[in-house]
Every structure is written in C-alpha cells, then in structure tokens.
Design a protein around this motif. Structure first.
Motif, PDB file in Angstrom:
ATOM      1  N   THR A  52      -0.105  45.285  -5.266  1.00  0.00           N
ATOM      2  CA  THR A  52      -0.867  44.046  -5.151  1.00  0.00           C
ATOM      3  C   THR A  52      -2.048  44.263  -4.229  1.00  0.00           C
ATOM      4  N   LEU A  53      -3.214  43.782  -4.700  1.00  0.00           N
ATOM      5  CA  LEU A  53      -4.449  43.882  -3.932  1.00  0.00           C
ATOM      6  C   LEU A  53      -5.392  42.817  -4.456  1.00  0.00           C
ATOM      7  N   HIS A  54      -6.178  42.207  -3.564  1.00  0.00           N
ATOM      8  CA  HIS A  54      -7.129  41.156  -3.957  1.00  0.00           C
ATOM      9  C   HIS A  54      -6.435  40.047  -4.751  1.00  0.00           C
ATOM     10  N   GLU A  55      -5.210  39.719  -4.342  1.00  0.00           N
ATOM     11  CA  GLU A  55      -4.414  38.672  -4.993  1.00  0.00           C
ATOM     12  C   GLU A  55      -4.188  38.943  -6.479  1.00  0.00           C
ATOM     13  N   HIS A  56      -4.108  40.208  -6.827  1.00  0.00           N
ATOM     14  CA  HIS A  56      -3.878  40.606  -8.222  1.00  0.00           C
ATOM     15  C   HIS A  56      -2.752  41.628  -8.254  1.00  0.00           C
ATOM     16  N   ASP A  57      -1.848  41.477  -9.213  1.00  0.00           N
ATOM     17  CA  ASP A  57      -0.771  42.445  -9.423  1.00  0.00           C
ATOM     18  C   ASP A  57      -1.279  43.502 -10.410  1.00  0.00           C
ATOM     19  N   TYR A  58      -1.636  44.661  -9.878  1.00  0.00           N
ATOM     20  CA  TYR A  58      -2.154  45.745 -10.702  1.00  0.00           C
ATOM     21  C   TYR A  58      -1.013  46.489 -11.371  1.00  0.00           C
ATOM     22  N   GLY A  59      -1.196  46.826 -12.632  1.00  0.00           N
ATOM     23  CA  GLY A  59      -0.240  47.655 -13.351  1.00  0.00           C
ATOM     24  C   GLY A  59      -0.794  49.065 -13.512  1.00  0.00           C
ATOM     25  N   VAL A  60       0.062  50.044 -13.288  1.00  0.00           N
ATOM     26  CA  VAL A  60      -0.296  51.455 -13.445  1.00  0.00           C
ATOM     27  C   VAL A  60       0.728  52.079 -14.377  1.00  0.00           C
ATOM     28  N   THR A  61       0.260  52.715 -15.441  1.00  0.00           N
ATOM     29  CA  THR A  61       1.164  53.371 -16.376  1.00  0.00           C
ATOM     30  C   THR A  61       0.840  54.854 -16.445  1.00  0.00           C
ATOM     31  N   LEU A  62       1.848  55.679 -16.220  1.00  0.00           N
ATOM     32  CA  LEU A  62       1.710  57.125 -16.388  1.00  0.00           C
ATOM     33  C   LEU A  62       2.201  57.490 -17.777  1.00  0.00           C
ATOM     34  N   LEU A  63       1.381  58.236 -18.505  1.00  0.00           N
ATOM     35  CA  LEU A  63       1.729  58.679 -19.856  1.00  0.00           C
ATOM     36  C   LEU A  63       2.780  59.783 -19.795  1.00  0.00           C
ATOM     37  N   PRO A  64       3.611  59.912 -20.810  1.00  0.00           N
ATOM     38  CA  PRO A  64       4.630  60.972 -20.805  1.00  0.00           C
ATOM     39  C   PRO A  64       3.984  62.360 -20.896  1.00  0.00           C
ATOM     40  N   HIS A  65       4.405  63.254 -20.022  1.00  0.00           N
ATOM     41  CA  HIS A  65       3.847  64.607 -19.984  1.00  0.00           C
ATOM     42  C   HIS A  65       4.083  65.361 -21.287  1.00  0.00           C
ATOM     43  N   ALA A  66       5.163  65.079 -21.974  1.00  0.00           N
ATOM     44  CA  ALA A  66       5.474  65.784 -23.225  1.00  0.00           C
ATOM     45  C   ALA A  66       4.377  65.581 -24.271  1.00  0.00           C
ATOM     46  N   SER A  67       3.696  64.440 -24.243  1.00  0.00           N
ATOM     47  CA  SER A  67       2.638  64.143 -25.206  1.00  0.00           C
ATOM     48  C   SER A  67       1.232  64.287 -24.629  1.00  0.00           C
ATOM     49  N   PHE A  68       1.110  64.170 -23.317  1.00  0.00           N
ATOM     50  CA  PHE A  68      -0.180  64.255 -22.632  1.00  0.00           C
ATOM     51  C   PHE A  68      -0.054  65.326 -21.558  1.00  0.00           C
ATOM     52  N   ARG A  69      -0.152  66.570 -21.972  1.00  0.00           N
ATOM     53  CA  ARG A  69       0.190  67.726 -21.131  1.00  0.00           C
ATOM     54  C   ARG A  69      -0.882  68.108 -20.124  1.00  0.00           C
ATOM     55  N   ARG A  70      -0.403  68.501 -18.954  1.00  0.00           N
ATOM     56  CA  ARG A  70      -1.224  69.120 -17.917  1.00  0.00           C
ATOM     57  C   ARG A  70      -0.782  70.569 -17.744  1.00  0.00           C
ATOM     58  N   ILE A  71       0.500  70.812 -17.894  1.00  0.00           N
ATOM     59  CA  ILE A  71       1.055  72.161 -17.813  1.00  0.00           C
ATOM     60  C   ILE A  71       1.298  72.635 -19.236  1.00  0.00           C
ATOM     61  N   CYS A  72       0.617  73.710 -19.626  1.00  0.00           N
ATOM     62  CA  CYS A  72       0.671  74.217 -20.995  1.00  0.00           C
ATOM     63  C   CYS A  72       1.169  75.654 -20.959  1.00  0.00           C
ATOM     64  N   ASN A 114      -1.827  53.802  -0.407  1.00  0.00           N
ATOM     65  CA  ASN A 114      -2.039  52.939   0.761  1.00  0.00           C
ATOM     66  C   ASN A 114      -1.783  51.468   0.447  1.00  0.00           C
ATOM     67  N   HIS A 115      -1.899  51.107  -0.819  1.00  0.00           N
ATOM     68  CA  HIS A 115      -1.629  49.727  -1.234  1.00  0.00           C
ATOM     69  C   HIS A 115      -0.217  49.577  -1.808  1.00  0.00           C
ATOM     70  N   ASN A 116       0.625  50.552  -1.491  1.00  0.00           N
ATOM     71  CA  ASN A 116       2.061  50.463  -1.775  1.00  0.00           C
ATOM     72  C   ASN A 116       2.402  50.504  -3.266  1.00  0.00           C
ATOM     73  N   LEU A 117       1.752  51.409  -4.015  1.00  0.00           N
ATOM     74  CA  LEU A 117       2.125  51.607  -5.416  1.00  0.00           C
ATOM     75  C   LEU A 117       3.598  51.992  -5.487  1.00  0.00           C
ATOM     76  N   ARG A 118       4.352  51.299  -6.332  1.00  0.00           N
ATOM     77  CA  ARG A 118       5.772  51.573  -6.519  1.00  0.00           C
ATOM     78  C   ARG A 118       6.099  51.519  -7.994  1.00  0.00           C
ATOM     79  N   LYS A 123      -7.801  62.780  -5.431  1.00  0.00           N
ATOM     80  CA  LYS A 123      -7.220  62.592  -4.091  1.00  0.00           C
ATOM     81  C   LYS A 123      -7.451  61.162  -3.608  1.00  0.00           C
ATOM     82  N   GLU A 124      -8.672  60.683  -3.755  1.00  0.00           N
ATOM     83  CA  GLU A 124      -8.986  59.352  -3.228  1.00  0.00           C
ATOM     84  C   GLU A 124      -8.329  58.233  -4.029  1.00  0.00           C
ATOM     85  N   VAL A 125      -8.318  58.327  -5.350  1.00  0.00           N
ATOM     86  CA  VAL A 125      -7.662  57.288  -6.160  1.00  0.00           C
ATOM     87  C   VAL A 125      -6.192  57.192  -5.789  1.00  0.00           C
TER      88      VAL A 125
END
Length: 138
Positions: free
Chosen positions: A86-106, A63-67, A55-57
């Motif tokens: 962007t935060l602390h003058e850094h462009d952060y990259g976030v990558t979500l893995l494909p659900h088909a290979s990294f499953r949460r719903i089984c 809140n920092h406008n992840l798009r 929840k917090e992450v």
C-alpha cells in the motif's frame, strides 16, 4: 499494477522475499498511482552514483512492505505469484510470471525447456550484471 518476470537481484531482497522483479520483462499499468510510484523510483535513482533500475524498483517496493500470499521461488516456478503493498492510499498488485514460461535461467542442456518458453530473457554468464536477450526458436 505491475507484472514482471522473476529475478534474483538485488540478492538481499531476493533472499528476503524469494524472488525479485526482473526489469528486463515488465509491464506497468499506466495510471495516476503507478505514475506516483515511478516518480518515487526515479527520485531514488537520481540519488545514486550508478543507478540500476532493477535494484531501485525492488528496493522501493521492499521499503513499502511488498508481501506475497505465498513465498515465490525464482527458478522452477510454474505458477503466478501475487503480492501487494500500500502506497498513496492505493493497494498495488504485483504479479511475478512463472519462470517455467518466462525464463531468465536458460540451461544449455535443457534446450527443449527453453524452446517451450513464452519468453527467454537468458542471463549471460559471460559477465556479472549483463544479460543477453534471446528468443526461443519455434
């Protein structure tokens, strides 16, 4: 900076962005920028009576406008989804893995799909908010 499997919690952020980061399977690059980000997340968690890392992450990133370049989907995704904030003058990259290979719903009916996964971090339907980690059999 951050690579994660997909989740749907917190629901409000999942509805807004299409998917959330599942903290059950996440990699965070170790550098001065992610250390600053994690300090902010830890400070936010310390304020909560019942802190929840996922929840917090996701709240801090929201809140920092992840798009994302293309709105991610949760279940059924077969492609990586890359977002930035962007935060602390850094462009952060976030990558979500494909659900088909990294499953949460089984789905029990689709055991073959689960067995072909790289990681199966299956959501347990026994109790909301609890998960059961399992590994796909080879």
């Amino acid at each position: 900076d951050i690579v994660s499997s997909r989740g749907s919690f917190p629901e409000n952020i999942s509805k807004k962005l299409g998917a959330t980061l599942c903290m059950g399977f996440t990699f965070v690059k170790s550098n001065e920028y992610t250390a600053k980000l994690w300090a902010e997340i830890a400070a936010q968690m310390a304020k909560q009576p019942n802190p929840d890392d996922q929840k917090e992450v996701n709240s801090v990133l929201n809140n920092h406008n992840l798009r994302y370049a293309v709105r991610p989907i949760y279940v059924g995704s077969t492609e990586y989804s890359t977002g930035h904030f962007t935060l602390h003058e850094h462009d952060y990259g976030v990558t979500l893995l494909p659900h088909a290979s990294f499953r949460r719903i089984c789905d029990q009916e689709k055991v073959g799909d689960v067995k072909s996964s790289v990681v199966a971090h299956c959501l347990s339907h026994q109790k909301v908010g609890k998960s059961k980690i399992s590994m796909a059999e080879t």
